[in-house]
Structure formats: C-alpha cells, structure tokens
Design an enzyme around this catalytic site. Structure first.
Site: not given
Length: 299
Positions: A177, A185, A244, A247
């Site tokens: 991850k 990111n 998307n 974040s």
C-alpha cells in the site's frame, strides 16, 4: 456491532455509511458535515446509491465495540488521545502511511488491527459523500498471522455488504500500500492529474519508479515485496480508480497539508536507516514540502 468511525471525511464517511446499513455507527468528524448528517442523514452517491442515518458527533462515544480510524496520519496522535476516553474492544486503522498502528496500540487498551481500503470516496458537500469506485477492504493482525479479532471485524464489514478480506500478511500489504501511495499520491498531486493518467508513459515512469524504490526498502526491512509486484499493484489501482482524484491531490487542490511525511518521507527515512537510496521519492517529497512551505505559510 457498535462502530465509531473516527475521521468522517471522504473515506470515513463512505465506509461509515456502508457499515450503517447493518450496524450501529457513529461518525466522528467536524461541522458542518456532522450537523448535516444529524439533521438529514448521510447521502451516498455514485457507485453506491443510498441514504443512511448513523449517529454523528464531533466527539467519540464513551463506548463502542470497534473504532475505525480514518484520519490523516499527522492526526493519529490526536485520534489516539480522543479514543482513550472510549471503552473499546477493537481498533482498525485504515490510514495512509506507516506507523499508525503502533502509535494506536501504544495508547489504547484495545486490540489494534491493520487494514487497507481501495474504495474511492470524495466528500461532495456536508452530508453527501460520493463513492467513486467499489474496491476492497483488507484487514488483519498488524504483525501478521491470524486472530479472532480480525475474523470478527472482517465478518462485521462483510455483513454490511463491504467487499472485505481478512489477511494473514498485513505487514507485506502495508508496504505494498505504501508503494502504491508513494507513487500515485505524490505524482498526481504534483502533476495535477487523475489516477488514470499514471498509465501513460511519462507519469507512469515516475510513479512506478517511486513504487519500486519502496519495494527495495521493504526488502531491506525483511518484507518480501518485489519491485515488479509493487509496480503492478500501482498500475492495478491506477486502472481501477482511473477517474479518481487521489487524497493528496485533493489536499493540494484544497490548500491543505498533505501526508507526504508519512508516505514518501517515511520511505526516505527508513531507506536512510537501511542504506537504500530512494532518489525519486526524495525528489517528490522535496517538491511537495516546497509546495506546503509556499502555500500553507502564505495562508
């Protein structure tokens, strides 16, 4: 199950809303989002369409079976402090970055589990969250292996219709991850592109090289994560979440502090400790920190 979701932002609101279809959920967040949920419920739009009516508050409840922590990594200490006043049996971290589970375990009298989540979420407006993609929540003991706690929490998620897996290899999954987050990111935030643009040549080269560097640090740390596996994981997530906004890109667009220190910064620090060079992660981190210095101090 009584569940407190600490950090009712995008992902926390989405997961809390999905869990509220089956369980007693309290969303712990900030106003005006909390007040709107109290008044009108939580509307989930996008890949999942429903309205649910969880409890919502700016402070955690005095007791719950499970706390799901979804705050930014730099707020983990604050979350741990707040949750010390909650009588808990289990706590599950679904945060970005590394080290969150250890901090929570040091502070809380609860079994702390590690987890990852690839559901896409964006907080559209107070009381409304958009599911931009149905992913998977994977959870398990933070040091690996099996546990009854992980099985119970996993079953609770699955009962609410959340795509869920219970895993015995969470240390490897957390590093994987981290490799995905370090590449996706930072690159999307700096280039101001959607996740799917990482499948193109230029952006892909930067992002997958960053992921491969993370895998090298993981192997030096005793975790079996190949460079090819890290790059493949990044490309799979970029493809599944092509539309998307990551974040970190959301943070940059909103002029907020990013999680660079717990993602690329962690890779740099651990790489230095283990003697692994991570030049791409270093460049990405320096550029993001330069952006934070210029924009956050100006505000």
């Amino acid at each position: 199950m009584d569940i407190a979701v600490f950090g009712a932002g995008s992902l926390g609101s989405l997961l809390g809303g999905l869990l509220a279809r089956e369980h007693a959920v309290t969303l712990v967040g900030r106003d005006p989002h909390v007040s709107r949920v109290q008044a009108d419920g939580l509307r989930i739009e996008g890949a999942v369409e429903t309205t649910v009516f969880p409890d919502a508050d700016t402070e955690p409840p005095t007791e719950a079976d499970l706390a799901v922590v979804c705050v930014k990594s730099f707020d983990t200490d604050e979350a741990a402090t707040a949750l010390t006043g909650t009588d808990l049996e289990w706590c599950l971290s679904l945060q970005n970055g590394m080290g969150n589970e250890e901090l929570l375990a040091d502070r809380l009298d609860a079994t702390v589990l590690a987890g990852t989540c690839t559901y896409g979420a964006m907080l559209e407006s107070p009381g409304v969250v958009r599911c931009t993609g149905v992913g998977e929540t994977v959870l398990g003991p933070r040091k690996g292996g099996h546990s009854e706690a992980a099985d119970r929490v996993g079953a609770a998620f699955a009962d609410a219709g959340v795509v869920t897996a219970v895993a015995a290899d969470m240390p490897r999954r957390l590093w994987e991850k981290l490799s995905v987050n370090a590449g996706i990111n930072a690159t999307t935030a700096l280039a101001d592109i959607d996740n799917g643009a990482l499948l193109g040549a230029d952006a892909n080269a930067v992002a997958t090289t960053a992921a491969r560097e993370v895998a090298a640090v993981a192997r030096a740390d005793g975790v079996d994560l190949s460079a090819d596996d890290a790059a493949a994981a990044l490309e799979a997530v970029a493809d599944a979440t092509a539309e998307n906004t990551s974040s970190m890109r959301q943070d940059v667009l909103a002029g907020r502090r990013t999680e660079v220190d717990a993602i690329n910064g962690y890779v740099i620090d651990r790489g230095e400790e283990l003697g692994v060079d991570v030049p791409v992660n270093t460049t990405l981190a320096r550029l993001l920190r330069a952006w934070e210095t210029a924009h956050l101090e100006a505000n």
